[in-house]
Design a protein around this motif. Structure first.
Motif, PDB file in Angstrom:
ATOM      1  N   ASP A   1       0.827  -1.213   0.000  1.00 48.63           N
ATOM      2  CA  ASP A   1       0.000   0.000   0.000  1.00 48.63           C
ATOM      3  C   ASP A   1       0.859   1.260   0.000  1.00 48.63           C
ATOM      4  O   ASP A   1       0.517   2.256  -0.642  1.00 48.63           O
ATOM      5  N   ALA A   2       1.983   1.209   0.707  1.00 50.46           N
ATOM      6  CA  ALA A   2       2.874   2.370   0.738  1.00 50.46           C
ATOM      7  C   ALA A   2       3.462   2.636  -0.644  1.00 50.46           C
ATOM      8  O   ALA A   2       3.553   3.795  -1.074  1.00 50.46           O
ATOM      9  N   LEU A   3       3.830   1.577  -1.356  1.00 49.37           N
ATOM     10  CA  LEU A   3       4.349   1.726  -2.717  1.00 49.37           C
ATOM     11  C   LEU A   3       3.270   2.263  -3.653  1.00 49.37           C
ATOM     12  O   LEU A   3       3.536   3.126  -4.500  1.00 49.37           O
ATOM     13  N   ALA A   4       2.039   1.764  -3.479  1.00 50.71           N
ATOM     14  CA  ALA A   4       0.934   2.262  -4.313  1.00 50.71           C
ATOM     15  C   ALA A   4       0.672   3.735  -4.017  1.00 50.71           C
ATOM     16  O   ALA A   4       0.346   4.518  -4.924  1.00 50.71           O
ATOM     17  N   GLY A   5       0.817   4.118  -2.767  1.00 51.05           N
ATOM     18  CA  GLY A   5       0.569   5.501  -2.376  1.00 51.05           C
ATOM     19  C   GLY A   5       1.485   6.492  -3.064  1.00 51.05           C
ATOM     20  O   GLY A   5       1.102   7.642  -3.308  1.00 51.05           O
ATOM     21  N   ILE A   6       2.689   6.053  -3.398  1.00 56.00           N
ATOM     22  CA  ILE A   6       3.609   6.930  -4.133  1.00 56.00           C
ATOM     23  C   ILE A   6       3.692   6.517  -5.607  1.00 56.00           C
ATOM     24  O   ILE A   6       4.586   6.945  -6.334  1.00 56.00           O
ATOM     25  N   ARG A   7       2.739   5.655  -6.017  1.00 54.90           N
ATOM     26  CA  ARG A   7       2.621   5.190  -7.407  1.00 54.90           C
ATOM     27  C   ARG A   7       3.923   4.583  -7.928  1.00 54.90           C
ATOM     28  O   ARG A   7       4.323   4.784  -9.066  1.00 54.90           O
ATOM     29  N   CYS A   8       4.551   3.794  -7.062  1.00 56.23           N
ATOM     30  CA  CYS A   8       5.782   3.099  -7.435  1.00 56.23           C
ATOM     31  C   CYS A   8       5.417   1.702  -7.947  1.00 56.23           C
ATOM     32  O   CYS A   8       5.727   0.687  -7.321  1.00 56.23           O
ATOM     33  N   PHE A   9       4.733   1.665  -9.092  1.00 56.62           N
ATOM     34  CA  PHE A   9       4.205   0.407  -9.615  1.00 56.62           C
ATOM     35  C   PHE A   9       5.244  -0.425 -10.365  1.00 56.62           C
ATOM     36  O   PHE A   9       4.913  -1.492 -10.890  1.00 56.62           O
ATOM     37  N   ASP A  10       6.503   0.052 -10.402  1.00 59.35           N
ATOM     38  CA  ASP A  10       7.549  -0.758 -11.015  1.00 59.35           C
ATOM     39  C   ASP A  10       8.279  -1.621  -9.978  1.00 59.35           C
ATOM     40  O   ASP A  10       9.226  -2.329 -10.306  1.00 59.35           O
ATOM     41  N   ALA A  11       7.814  -1.608  -8.732  1.00 56.72           N
ATOM     42  CA  ALA A  11       8.415  -2.419  -7.670  1.00 56.72           C
ATOM     43  C   ALA A  11       8.160  -3.909  -7.951  1.00 56.72           C
ATOM     44  O   ALA A  11       7.154  -4.273  -8.566  1.00 56.72           O
ATOM     45  N   PRO A  12       9.069  -4.794  -7.491  1.00 53.24           N
ATOM     46  CA  PRO A  12       8.917  -6.235  -7.743  1.00 53.24           C
ATOM     47  C   PRO A  12       7.590  -6.823  -7.265  1.00 53.24           C
ATOM     48  O   PRO A  12       7.092  -7.780  -7.873  1.00 53.24           O
ATOM     49  N   VAL A  13       7.003  -6.263  -6.209  1.00 51.26           N
ATOM     50  CA  VAL A  13       5.741  -6.797  -5.701  1.00 51.26           C
ATOM     51  C   VAL A  13       4.631  -6.712  -6.745  1.00 51.26           C
ATOM     52  O   VAL A  13       3.628  -7.430  -6.674  1.00 51.26           O
ATOM     53  N   TYR A  14       4.823  -5.870  -7.757  1.00 53.11           N
ATOM     54  CA  TYR A  14       3.815  -5.691  -8.800  1.00 53.11           C
ATOM     55  C   TYR A  14       4.155  -6.422 -10.098  1.00 53.11           C
ATOM     56  O   TYR A  14       3.446  -6.267 -11.101  1.00 53.11           O
ATOM     57  N   ASP A  15       5.217  -7.215 -10.099  1.00 52.05           N
ATOM     58  CA  ASP A  15       5.641  -7.894 -11.335  1.00 52.05           C
ATOM     59  C   ASP A  15       4.526  -8.741 -11.945  1.00 52.05           C
ATOM     60  O   ASP A  15       4.278  -8.688 -13.154  1.00 52.05           O
ATOM     61  N   LEU A  16       3.863  -9.552 -11.134  1.00 52.20           N
ATOM     62  CA  LEU A  16       2.828 -10.450 -11.658  1.00 52.20           C
ATOM     63  C   LEU A  16       1.616  -9.676 -12.162  1.00 52.20           C
ATOM     64  O   LEU A  16       1.007 -10.042 -13.173  1.00 52.20           O
ATOM     65  N   ALA A  17       1.262  -8.610 -11.476  1.00 54.21           N
ATOM     66  CA  ALA A  17       0.135  -7.786 -11.921  1.00 54.21           C
ATOM     67  C   ALA A  17       0.456  -7.114 -13.256  1.00 54.21           C
ATOM     68  O   ALA A  17      -0.389  -7.079 -14.165  1.00 54.21           O
TER      69      ALA A  17
END
Length: 198
Positions: free
Chosen positions: A62-78
């Motif tokens: 959620d913290a990464l989404a809050g700063i729109r850091c959607f290139d983080a590894p947690v979002y790889d599958l999405a």
């Protein structure tokens, strides 16, 4: 064109998994018609390695989404799911739905801001590029009229904005061993036919 194959064929039969045989019938027929297509596969081992989201993991995401850091590894599958033009999901019929590892995968793939979002009016809208998704499954028992696995994927398609949903179910494979091969053969032929327009 990019096809994503989510291989949830977790089985003691390994490569002889009946769901995998069914999925390969579909994929082989589709690839024969689209030899130029790129196929990405999420293997069962990758699904089984995923952890369900614990509270601290959710906070970090959620913290990464809050700063729109959607290139983080947690979002790889999405991001991988969102980028596919076609999606094939295969999983055995377990406990009225499918293996838990596939549900955990969906926790990673269902990501607000990547695979789905909301309008200013609060209406949900899909953000995925795929035009079609097929769910391929098989089981020892007969298909139920309101199969929860099928309904689950159908509703996910609506959530993701994927307009065309289809499925193949090879059911009753363990009811009469003398008919198992015939049932699977018929389901594989149906899968090959569906691949023609996928």
């Amino acid at each position: 064109m990019k096809l994503l194959f989510v291989n949830g064929c977790i089985s003691q039969r390994g490569e002889e998994s009946r769901t995998l045989v069914l999925a390969r019938s579909f994929l082989d027929a589709w690839q024969a018609r689209h030899p130029e297509a790129e196929v990405e596969t999420v293997e069962p081992e990758a699904l089984l390695a995923l952890k369900p989201f614990a509270p601290e993991m959710l906070n970090d995401r959620d913290a990464l989404a809050g700063i729109r850091c959607f290139d983080a590894p947690v979002y790889d599958l999405a991001r991988q799911f969102r980028a596919a033009d076609r999606v094939v999901v295969a999983a055995p019929f377990w406990d009225l739905t499918f293996p838990a590892a596939l549900k955990v995968y969906l926790e990673w793939a269902c990501t607000l801001g990547i695979t789905f979002g909301y309008t200013q009016a609060g209406e949900q809208r899909g953000l995925c590029r795929a035009e079609r998704l097929i769910y391929i499954t098989s089981g020892g028992d007969l298909e139920q009229p309101e199969s929860l696995g099928v309904l689950y994927w159908k509703q996910l398609c609506a959530m993701f904005g994927i307009p065309a949903f289809s499925y193949v179910f090879a059911g009753g494979l363990d009811l009469d061993p003398a008919k198992t091969e015939e049932i699977l053969t018929e389901a594989c032929e149906k899968a090959r036919r569906l691949a023609e327009d996928f």
